[in-house]
Design a protein around this motif. Structure first.
Motif, PDB file in Angstrom:
ATOM      1  N   MET A 130      25.978  19.165  10.837  1.00  0.00           N
ATOM      2  CA  MET A 130      25.250  19.203   9.674  1.00  0.00           C
ATOM      3  C   MET A 130      23.673  18.645   9.701  1.00  0.00           C
ATOM      4  O   MET A 130      22.885  19.773   9.783  1.00  0.00           O
ATOM      5  N   ALA A 131      23.282  17.561   9.903  1.00  0.00           N
ATOM      6  CA  ALA A 131      21.795  17.136   9.722  1.00  0.00           C
ATOM      7  C   ALA A 131      21.437  16.378  11.028  1.00  0.00           C
ATOM      8  O   ALA A 131      22.249  15.657  11.492  1.00  0.00           O
ATOM      9  N   THR A 132      20.236  16.623  11.428  1.00  0.00           N
ATOM     10  CA  THR A 132      19.509  15.665  12.625  1.00  0.00           C
ATOM     11  C   THR A 132      18.989  14.415  12.033  1.00  0.00           C
ATOM     12  O   THR A 132      18.078  14.792  11.096  1.00  0.00           O
ATOM     13  N   VAL A 133      19.333  13.215  12.379  1.00  0.00           N
ATOM     14  CA  VAL A 133      18.722  12.055  11.751  1.00  0.00           C
ATOM     15  C   VAL A 133      18.019  11.283  12.840  1.00  0.00           C
ATOM     16  O   VAL A 133      18.540  11.037  13.934  1.00  0.00           O
ATOM     17  N   LEU A 134      16.813  10.749  12.783  1.00  0.00           N
ATOM     18  CA  LEU A 134      16.043  10.166  13.522  1.00  0.00           C
ATOM     19  C   LEU A 134      16.175   8.576  12.864  1.00  0.00           C
ATOM     20  O   LEU A 134      15.854   8.232  11.856  1.00  0.00           O
ATOM     21  N   SER A 135      16.812   7.785  13.526  1.00  0.00           N
ATOM     22  CA  SER A 135      17.089   6.491  13.370  1.00  0.00           C
ATOM     23  C   SER A 135      16.146   5.372  13.931  1.00  0.00           C
ATOM     24  O   SER A 135      16.171   5.030  15.213  1.00  0.00           O
ATOM     25  N   ILE A 136      15.093   5.004  13.259  1.00  0.00           N
ATOM     26  CA  ILE A 136      14.319   4.165  13.897  1.00  0.00           C
ATOM     27  C   ILE A 136      14.297   2.616  13.601  1.00  0.00           C
ATOM     28  O   ILE A 136      14.547   2.223  12.327  1.00  0.00           O
ATOM     29  N   VAL A 152      22.560  12.070  15.421  1.00  0.00           N
ATOM     30  CA  VAL A 152      21.530  10.735  15.157  1.00  0.00           C
ATOM     31  C   VAL A 152      20.780  10.736  16.520  1.00  0.00           C
ATOM     32  O   VAL A 152      21.658  10.528  17.704  1.00  0.00           O
ATOM     33  N   LEU A 153      19.720  10.505  16.234  1.00  0.00           N
ATOM     34  CA  LEU A 153      18.842  10.456  17.466  1.00  0.00           C
ATOM     35  C   LEU A 153      18.407   9.034  17.279  1.00  0.00           C
ATOM     36  O   LEU A 153      17.579   8.629  16.387  1.00  0.00           O
ATOM     37  N   ALA A 154      18.512   7.874  18.124  1.00  0.00           N
ATOM     38  CA  ALA A 154      18.070   6.477  18.033  1.00  0.00           C
ATOM     39  C   ALA A 154      16.712   6.384  18.564  1.00  0.00           C
ATOM     40  O   ALA A 154      16.637   6.923  19.775  1.00  0.00           O
ATOM     41  N   LEU A 155      15.737   5.675  17.866  1.00  0.00           N
ATOM     42  CA  LEU A 155      14.561   5.155  18.317  1.00  0.00           C
ATOM     43  C   LEU A 155      14.241   3.771  18.045  1.00  0.00           C
ATOM     44  O   LEU A 155      14.129   3.433  16.932  1.00  0.00           O
ATOM     45  N   ASP A 156      14.345   2.947  19.273  1.00  0.00           N
ATOM     46  CA  ASP A 156      13.789   1.456  19.143  1.00  0.00           C
ATOM     47  C   ASP A 156      12.442   1.381  19.415  1.00  0.00           C
ATOM     48  O   ASP A 156      12.018   1.536  20.512  1.00  0.00           O
ATOM     49  N   ARG A 186      11.810  17.206  14.544  1.00  0.00           N
ATOM     50  CA  ARG A 186      13.036  17.733  14.590  1.00  0.00           C
ATOM     51  C   ARG A 186      14.142  17.208  13.894  1.00  0.00           C
ATOM     52  O   ARG A 186      14.718  17.834  13.532  1.00  0.00           O
ATOM     53  N   ALA A 187      13.756  16.014  13.187  1.00  0.00           N
ATOM     54  CA  ALA A 187      14.795  15.467  12.219  1.00  0.00           C
ATOM     55  C   ALA A 187      14.721  16.133  10.828  1.00  0.00           C
ATOM     56  O   ALA A 187      13.563  16.280  10.314  1.00  0.00           O
ATOM     57  N   ASP A 188      15.833  16.064  10.453  1.00  0.00           N
ATOM     58  CA  ASP A 188      15.870  16.493   9.017  1.00  0.00           C
ATOM     59  C   ASP A 188      16.003  15.409   8.004  1.00  0.00           C
ATOM     60  O   ASP A 188      15.657  15.231   6.767  1.00  0.00           O
ATOM     61  N   GLY A 189      16.430  14.177   8.518  1.00  0.00           N
ATOM     62  CA  GLY A 189      16.392  12.883   7.863  1.00  0.00           C
ATOM     63  C   GLY A 189      15.881  11.824   8.647  1.00  0.00           C
ATOM     64  O   GLY A 189      15.972  11.831   9.887  1.00  0.00           O
ATOM     65  N   VAL A 190      15.592  10.776   8.205  1.00  0.00           N
ATOM     66  CA  VAL A 190      14.923   9.462   8.759  1.00  0.00           C
ATOM     67  C   VAL A 190      15.384   8.191   8.355  1.00  0.00           C
ATOM     68  O   VAL A 190      15.164   8.130   6.817  1.00  0.00           O
ATOM     69  N   ILE A 191      16.012   7.356   9.066  1.00  0.00           N
ATOM     70  CA  ILE A 191      16.313   6.088   8.620  1.00  0.00           C
ATOM     71  C   ILE A 191      15.000   5.269   9.087  1.00  0.00           C
ATOM     72  O   ILE A 191      15.010   5.271  10.390  1.00  0.00           O
ATOM     73  N   VAL A 192      14.493   4.362   8.462  1.00  0.00           N
ATOM     74  CA  VAL A 192      13.710   3.436   8.870  1.00  0.00           C
ATOM     75  C   VAL A 192      13.880   1.983   8.504  1.00  0.00           C
ATOM     76  O   VAL A 192      14.110   1.567   7.397  1.00  0.00           O
ATOM     77  N   ALA A 193      14.301   1.060   9.599  1.00  0.00           N
ATOM     78  CA  ALA A 193      14.834  -0.042   9.458  1.00  0.00           C
ATOM     79  C   ALA A 193      14.001  -1.206  10.082  1.00  0.00           C
ATOM     80  O   ALA A 193      13.449  -0.927  11.353  1.00  0.00           O
ATOM     81  N   THR A 194      13.746  -2.117   9.571  1.00  0.00           N
ATOM     82  CA  THR A 194      12.804  -3.273   9.828  1.00  0.00           C
ATOM     83  C   THR A 194      13.166  -4.676   9.505  1.00  0.00           C
ATOM     84  O   THR A 194      13.793  -4.803   8.519  1.00  0.00           O
TER      85      THR A 194
END
Length: 187
Positions: free
Chosen positions: A1-7, A35-39, A67-75
C-alpha cells in the motif's frame, strides 16, 4: 500500500517512545504498509548539530523522507516541547519535505500538563513543512507504557485503544492519498 517513514525523536537508547513507536509500526505493517524506521539518536551528532546537509546519514534521511507517502513523528515531551534531537533533524530536512504527505504526530511524557505540546509545538512545524494532511495525534503518559524484560510493550487500557484508533485513521488516510484517482467516463 503506502511507504511510511517512522521517526523516533527520542535521545534515549531505552526509550519508551521508540519502543511504543516500533509496536505501532508492526500494526501498520500488518495492514500492508511498508514501514521505514528512523531513530534520530542513531544519526551522527556532529552532522545534526553542525547542520551538515551533505553528510551521508543526513542525505539518506532526506531520501527516506522523500520516498515516504506518510510520516509518523514520535517524540518525548521535554519542557512542554518536542525533543531537541527531533528539532535538529527537522531543521535539516527540506523546507517543504512533508509536501503532500500524511503525517501522524505522537508524543509521550510524564504529565498531562504536556499534552498540548502536540498541537502548540509540533503541529506548527509539521504544517510549515507542507504536510498534506496531519491526522489526529496522540499523547501517551509514560506510566501507561510498560516494557517487558523481553522488550515487549504493553499500553494501559484506554490509551491502547486510542492509539490503535489514531494509527488506524492514519492508515486509512494513507490509503486515500495513495490510491490512483478514479476518472469518470464522459460520454
Amino acid at each position: 500500500m503506502a511507504t511510511v517513514l517512522s521517526i523516533s525523536g527520542s535521545p534515549s537508547v531505552t526509550s519508551r517512545t521508540a519502543r511504543l513507536l516500533r509496536t505501532l509500526d508492526a500494526r501498520l505493517e500488518a495492514q500492508g504498509h511498508h514501514v521505514l524506521a528512523l531513530d534520530v539518536r542513531t544519526l551522527p551528532a556532529d552532522a545534526l548539530l553542525g547542520a551538515d546537509f551533505t553528510h551521508p546519514a543526513i542525505v539518506e534521511a532526506t531520501r527516506l523522507l522523500a520516498r515516504a507517502d506518510g510520516v509518523i513523528v514520535a517524540t518525548p515531551v521535554y519542557k512542554a516541547a518536542y525533543s531537541g534531537l527531533l528539532k535538529a533533524l527537522l531543521d535539516l530536512m527540506p523546507q517543504y519535505g512533508l509536501d503532500g504527505k500524511t503525517v501522524l504526530p505522537l508524543a509521550t511524557g510524564g504529565s498531562t500538563a504536556h499534552v498540548l505540546a502536540l498541537d502548540y509545538a509540533l503541529r506548527p512545524v509539521l504544517n510549515s513543512m507542507g504536510a498534506g494532511h496531519i491526522v489526529q495525534g496522540w499523547f501517551t503518559l509514560d506510566k501507561d507504557i510498560t516494557v517487558g524484560r523481553d522488550g515487549s510493550v504493553t499500553v494501559a487500557p484506554g490509551s491502547a485503544e486510542a492509539l490503535e484508533r489514531v494509527v488506524d485513521q492514519f492508515s486509512a488516510a494513507l490509503g486515500r492519498h495513495t490510491e490512483a484517482p478514479v476518472l469518470a467516463a464522459v460520454g
